[in-house]
Every structure is written in C-alpha cells, then in structure tokens.
Enzyme design. Structure first.
Site, PDB file in Angstrom:
ATOM      1  N   ALA A  62       0.850  -1.193   0.000  1.00 38.27           N
ATOM      2  CA  ALA A  62       0.000   0.000   0.000  1.00 38.27           C
ATOM      3  C   ALA A  62       0.882   1.238   0.000  1.00 38.27           C
ATOM      4  CB  ALA A  62      -0.912   0.000   1.219  1.00 38.27           C
ATOM      5  N   TYR A 188      -9.284   0.507   5.470  1.00 38.71           N
ATOM      6  CA  TYR A 188      -8.631   1.778   5.175  1.00 38.71           C
ATOM      7  C   TYR A 188      -9.649   2.758   4.591  1.00 38.71           C
ATOM      8  CZ  TYR A 188      -4.621  -0.964   6.421  1.00 38.71           C
ATOM      9  OH  TYR A 188      -3.747  -1.760   7.127  1.00 38.71           O
TER      10      TYR A 188
END
Length: 366
Positions: A62, A188
C-alpha cells in the site's frame, strides 16, 4: 481452458501468467527527511526476488497518496518526485524479468499513525509522539479504544483526497507502473466510507449505499481520467466485514451483496479487475468461512458482476491454485505470505504442474 500459466490480457496489457503477488507492507521506508516514503534497497530486493522467481504481476505494498495517508511512518508514498525516481529503478527491473509492475494506491484513514507490526504489536502512535499525527476519517470514530480519535473529513477535504489519488496515479505512471490498484479494503479510508460500521455521516457521503459509495466512485473516476485508456485499473475490496454473517454480532457492516453491486458500478466506470479480500473494518469480527476462505467471494463477484476477479487468502499449494483458475472461480490468484516463504513459488508450481513461467537466463543450465 485457462490455467495458472495462461497469459491474461486486460485492455492492451498482457500479463504472462496468473500467479500474482499481493500487496504486503514492509514498514521499511525512512520516516522523515528527504527520503521519507521512498523505496529502499530492501524494497528493491524484496520485489526483484519475486520477479526473478517467475511471478506474473507484482503489486507493491500500500503506497500512500499523502503523508497522512500512510499506515505507519515507515510506509511507502508517491506524493513527490523523489519517490517517483526511486520507483523507476524497481519497475524497470520487474519489466526486465517479464513481470508486470502494479502499484496499490491507498490512504489509511483512521487506521493511520501506527507502529511497525513487530514493534509493540503495531500499536497506535499518538499525535504527541515522534512521527505521530491525527488520522482522518469519514466519521470521528476511533478504530480501537487505544486509537486516536480521527478528524472527521469535510466535503472539501474529501474532494482534496480524491485529487491526491489522481495526482498519485499520474506519478505512478511516470514511475513505470502498468497497473494502478485502488485500495478499498481492510478498513482503510475508501473502505471506511463504504461500511456503515465506520461511516455515520448524514451528508452526501454517508447514509445510503449511494452516499457511502460516492467517495470510492469519485476516486475511480479521477484516476481513470488520468490513467491511460490502454492500461487497466484494479480495485481491492473487502467483500464482507464479517459482521452480518455472524448471528452473535449485531453490528452493521458491508456485505457480499454490497460488493457485487459496487463491482458492477466500478466495471461500468472503467475498473478492469476486482481483487477480492475480506475484513479489516471492525476489531474482533469473527470470520465465518469454509475451507476455501475468500475464494467463494471472488467467484461470486466474477459471476454476478461480470467483471474479472482475483482470489487471495490462504492459497499455498500449486494444485489448489490451479483448481481455482481451471474451475473458473477466479481469473488469477494473489499470493501473500506464501511468496514471502518461497520467492520462486511460481517456478516451483510450473515444475510440479508441467507449466512454464519466465526464468532468468542467468539460471539456465545446459
């Protein structure tokens, strides 16, 4: 019939096989200074080893679209030109091995500002500590009781983050990536907007399914507008929050039916493949799954939404992976921990199953 070793073409990009590496955080970037968020020799060696091992596509960990979008202070980022230049070395090597380089663009939202997983269990870092900051979120609800209460985003700041995703995609293209994956899973920021567990807003970004998916769709539209028409976009989704499946849990959450509905909209807006995972939004959520874990969700998305899908999670054995592809459950498999254990898993799978993947010429022996 497709197999693990059959190429797959998305738009004009051909990926040499269906053994792909999932994004896995390394927590190994510098936390401050001119090289904050910049890939290091560790990242190069980590990714290069899997490319030379025959992996068809590799997704970076990420990679944050802004400093406050990092999960930890030690995460990669792509918000400046220094980061772009360092990524160019990585993508060039991956391509030299016949591997497609993909980048996962993300924003951690309320799960931001944490320690590395091996330091005190990845505890939250408060804004008062070195390297800490106040996380951002759709609603001012902390992830855990120990987490910092996030700042609730205004509509203007939401639009600013949408622009950050677009800017990051432009830089990713300059860095040499051929696939942009948008991180909408694992609790997220995009996932925080999707799930009613974490999104308690009453404006146009909350409430109904249409409101909660608005941010995700705006991000996709912004990235698709700057990403080349000939190159694909992936979207990683948590197919379920593992809340509604559990009769002992009365918390509301995102469901598999929601995922199918969203996938149809994403496909219509230019997303080419769904990377189907689960969970991450609610601490303590109980996984209610069979022996194939997350694979049935990938199959459901593929069949009901009519979009290519990749399966991920507890895929360890070559025969198991081959069955997922040949049975039509998914179009590709994404390996995580198994590729940490064996960087040449793809080559081993080819030897066991009679397939073929790229092998560096340096490893050829008469």
């Amino acid at each position: 019939m497709a197999s693990l070793f059959t190429p797959v073409t998305l738009r004009t990009l051909t990926i040499p096989n269906r053994i792909w590496m999932a994004a896995m955080c390394q927590y190994s970037a510098e936390p401050e200074g001119e090289t904050v968020g910049v890939p290091t020799d560790w990242h190069f060696a980590h990714l290069a080893a899997r490319a030379s091992g025959g992996t068809g596509l590799i997704v970076t960990e990420a990679t944050a679209v802004s400093p406050e979008g990092r999960i930890s202070p030690y995460d990669l980022g792509i918000w400046n030109d220094t980061q772009v230049a360092a990524f160019q070395r990585v993508t060039a090597f991956l391509k030299s091995q016949g591997t497609v380089p993909a980048i996962q663009l993300g924003h951690a939202g309320r799960k931001a500002s944490t320690e590395r997983t091996w330091v005190e269990g990845g505890r939250p870092i408060s804004p008062d500590e070195p390297y800490g900051w106040t996380p951002l979120a759709p609603s001012a609800i902390p992830f855990t009781p120990a987490s910092t209460t996030p700042e609730e985003l205004t509509a203007d700041r939401i639009r600013g983050i949408v622009q950050q995703f677009a800017d990051a995609a432009r830089r990713a293209l300059e860095a040499g990536f051929e696939v942009a994956e948008l991180h909408g899973a694992h609790g997220y920021l995009i996932h925080q907007f999707l799930s009613p567990h974490s999104n308690h807003r009453t404006d146009e970004y909350g409430g109904s399914f249409e409101g909660r998916t608005r941010f995700a769709l705006e991000v996709v539209d912004a990235v698709r507008a700057v990403w080349p028409e000939e190159l694909p976009i992936f979207f990683r989704v948590s197919a379920t929050d593992w809340l509604t499946e559990n009769p002992e849990d009365d918390r509301d959450g995102w469901t598999a039916a929601d995922t199918v509905r969203l996938a149809k909209e994403l496909h219509a807006r230019g997303v080419d493949l769904m990377d189907v995972s689960t969970g991450g939004i609610a601490p303590g959520a109980k996984i209610v799954a069979g022996p194939h874990y997350q694979v049935p969700f990938a199959e459901q998305v593929r069949n009901e939404a009519g979009i290519p899908a990749a399966a991920v999670g507890l895929i360890t054995d070559p025969a198991q992976a081959q069955e997922i592809i040949t049975s039509g459950q998914a179009d590709a498999v994404l390996l995580g921990r198994e590729l940490l254990r064996d960087p040449s898993w793809a080559r081993r799978a080819a030897e066991e199953l009679g397939g073929q993947v790229n092998t560096p010429v340096q490893y050829h022996r008469a």
